[in-house]
Design an enzyme around this catalytic site. Structure first.
Site, PDB file in Angstrom:
ATOM      1  N   SER A 166      -3.104  -3.076   1.077  1.00  0.00           N
ATOM      2  CA  SER A 166      -2.710  -1.672   1.202  1.00  0.00           C
ATOM      3  C   SER A 166      -3.342  -1.108   2.472  1.00  0.00           C
ATOM      4  O   SER A 166      -3.105  -1.616   3.558  1.00  0.00           O
ATOM      5  CB  SER A 166      -3.119  -0.874  -0.044  1.00  0.00           C
ATOM      6  OG  SER A 166      -2.616   0.438   0.008  1.00  0.00           O
ATOM      7  N   THR A 167      -4.198  -0.106   2.360  1.00  0.00           N
ATOM      8  CA  THR A 167      -4.800   0.537   3.531  1.00  0.00           C
ATOM      9  C   THR A 167      -5.552  -0.486   4.392  1.00  0.00           C
ATOM     10  O   THR A 167      -6.440  -1.177   3.914  1.00  0.00           O
ATOM     11  CB  THR A 167      -5.778   1.640   3.090  1.00  0.00           C
ATOM     12  OG1 THR A 167      -5.120   2.501   2.171  1.00  0.00           O
ATOM     13  CG2 THR A 167      -6.271   2.436   4.285  1.00  0.00           C
ATOM     14  N   HIS A 193       1.610  -2.158   0.492  1.00  0.00           N
ATOM     15  CA  HIS A 193       2.075  -0.823   0.138  1.00  0.00           C
ATOM     16  C   HIS A 193       2.627  -0.110   1.365  1.00  0.00           C
ATOM     17  O   HIS A 193       1.872   0.290   2.247  1.00  0.00           O
ATOM     18  CB  HIS A 193       0.931  -0.003  -0.470  1.00  0.00           C
ATOM     19  CG  HIS A 193       0.443  -0.550  -1.767  1.00  0.00           C
ATOM     20  ND1 HIS A 193      -0.814  -0.291  -2.248  1.00  0.00           N
ATOM     21  CD2 HIS A 193       1.032  -1.344  -2.695  1.00  0.00           C
ATOM     22  CE1 HIS A 193      -0.980  -0.895  -3.409  1.00  0.00           C
ATOM     23  NE2 HIS A 193       0.127  -1.548  -3.701  1.00  0.00           N
ATOM     24  N   MET A 286      -6.639   0.636  -0.846  1.00  0.00           N
ATOM     25  CA  MET A 286      -7.092   1.713  -1.714  1.00  0.00           C
ATOM     26  C   MET A 286      -6.597   1.487  -3.148  1.00  0.00           C
ATOM     27  O   MET A 286      -5.515   0.960  -3.358  1.00  0.00           O
ATOM     28  CB  MET A 286      -6.531   3.037  -1.183  1.00  0.00           C
ATOM     29  CG  MET A 286      -7.039   4.294  -1.872  1.00  0.00           C
ATOM     30  SD  MET A 286      -6.101   5.768  -1.340  1.00  0.00           S
ATOM     31  CE  MET A 286      -6.165   5.604   0.443  1.00  0.00           C
ATOM     32  N   ASP A 289      -4.584  -1.664  -7.568  1.00  0.00           N
ATOM     33  CA  ASP A 289      -3.403  -2.503  -7.745  1.00  0.00           C
ATOM     34  C   ASP A 289      -3.774  -3.951  -7.452  1.00  0.00           C
ATOM     35  O   ASP A 289      -4.382  -4.257  -6.433  1.00  0.00           O
ATOM     36  CB  ASP A 289      -2.289  -2.027  -6.804  1.00  0.00           C
ATOM     37  CG  ASP A 289      -0.957  -2.695  -7.086  1.00  0.00           C
ATOM     38  OD1 ASP A 289      -0.754  -3.160  -8.227  1.00  0.00           O
ATOM     39  OD2 ASP A 289      -0.115  -2.742  -6.173  1.00  0.00           O
TER      40      ASP A 289
END
Length: 352
Positions: A166-167, A193, A286, A289
């Protein structure tokens, strides 16, 4: 201790709106406003920001050019790209993420002042807090759970690698794919993401830097070796098996962990098809998940390795798996590909 923020945007309205929102937050301080990148670069050493919110399209020095110059001196300073999600805006934002931007946020458009303020408050503030060195310092000073590394599943042939991020993920994925040697041919599934359009651009950019054929996943696409599949934005990506053939399965089932695509969904689906012959990898990101999906991989006899905190932009997704004692290894980004290759070759040679 407040998070110091510098806003860089050529729109007077946006600068005022973001400034007013930050000013109302007790844990944040607006330390400067700049109308273009050139002014921002001059202001950074004067105002010493913790986080920069950077527009993409600006006169004199745009966001991409500013980021390139900024990263020459400020390697770790968190930068959030603030752009519209148009086709051109998406391409430039993905470019910025590969150049070292920490994250991005959608700039509201065609909305009232009230609606725009609400959108910025909901999206941008969370990202600023997550990336703030002040937040990370507080987390590091809190009591740390001892990390327990789970033993690697013995004698398991790896037929599939599944990756969640993600991030900070685009940069991590870029390094990951660029270092995979020609001897490694296992199919790879990736959930990063990102919204639609972004994932296609991500696949194209990653493919240009790797020996792997990296493409956006499509429904019923047959899984091939030497190929990586990126989950398309707004679709969960899983697998289905017909006889000996395994193919991509996309759907728009409800989001999981507020995400679609979700790492949990992909991990579960892959574990159901490949059982224990699977290796999971969780990069910076972040939230949490991937935690439940990791449990499913382990239940089926597979294993998962995660990126360590020191090299992660945000140690959320990999951190929850590590702290739950579910990771078979917690590694710096630079060591993940060698470990993946070692496990694959060691199994073939009977060494694990």
């Amino acid at each position: 201790m407040k998070t110091r923020v510098l806003i860089v945007d050529d729109s007077v309205v946006i600068r005022k709106m973001v400034g007013d929102i930050l000013g109302a937050e007790p844990d944040m301080e607006l330390v400067g406003r700049a109308a273009n990148g050139r002014l921002a670069l001059q202001m950074i050493p004067q105002v010493n920001p913790d986080v920069i919110v950077l527009d993409v399209e600006m006169p004199e020095l745009n966001g991409i050019e500013t980021l390139k110059e900024l990263r020459k001196t400020y390697k770790q300073l968190p930068v959030i790209m603030f752009s519209t999600l148009t086709g051109a805006g998406a391409k430039e934002t993905v470019e910025a993420l590969f150049l070292g931007a920490s994250d991005y946020a959608q700039k509201p458009s065609n909305s009232s002042i009230e609606e725009s303020s609400k959108a910025i408050r909901c999206i941008l503030l969370e990202k600023i807090r997550t990336l703030s060195p002040v937040t990370r310092l507080a987390q590091q000073s809190a009591a740390q759970a001892s990390l327990q590394v789970k033993a690697t599943s013995p004698n398991k042939k790896i037929d599939l690698v599944v990756v969640g991020a993600s991030t900070g993920g685009p940069n991590a994925l870029s390094e990951f794919f660029s270092k995979i040697p020609t001897s490694f041919t296992t199919p790879i599934l990736v959930t990063q993401h990102m919204p639609p359009v972004f994932t296609k651009l991500l696949a194209e950019r990653l493919s240009s830097k790797s020996k792997y054929n990296i493409t956006e996943g499509e429904n019923k696409l047959t899984l091939l070796s030497d190929t990586a599949y990126i989950a398309p934005g707004d679709f969960h990506m899983g697998l289905r098996k017909d006889g000996f053939q395994v193919s991509i399965e996309l759907n728009q089932n409800p989001p999981e962990n507020s995400c679609r695509p979700a790492v949990d969904y992909m991990f579960r689906s892959a574990a159901e098809i490949f059982g224990g012959n699977i290796l999971g990898i969780i990069f910076t990101g972040m939230g949490q998940d991937g935690l439940r999906g990791t449990e499913k991989i382990l239940e089926n006899g597979g294993s998962v390795i995660v990126q360590d905190e020191a090299t992660s932009v945000v140690w959320g997704m990999p951190g929850v798996v590590a702290k739950a004692g579910l990771a078979s290894a917690v590694l710096p980004l630079s060591e993940i590909v060698p470990e993946m290759v070692r496990r694959t070759q060691a199994v073939k040679m009977g060494k694990i």
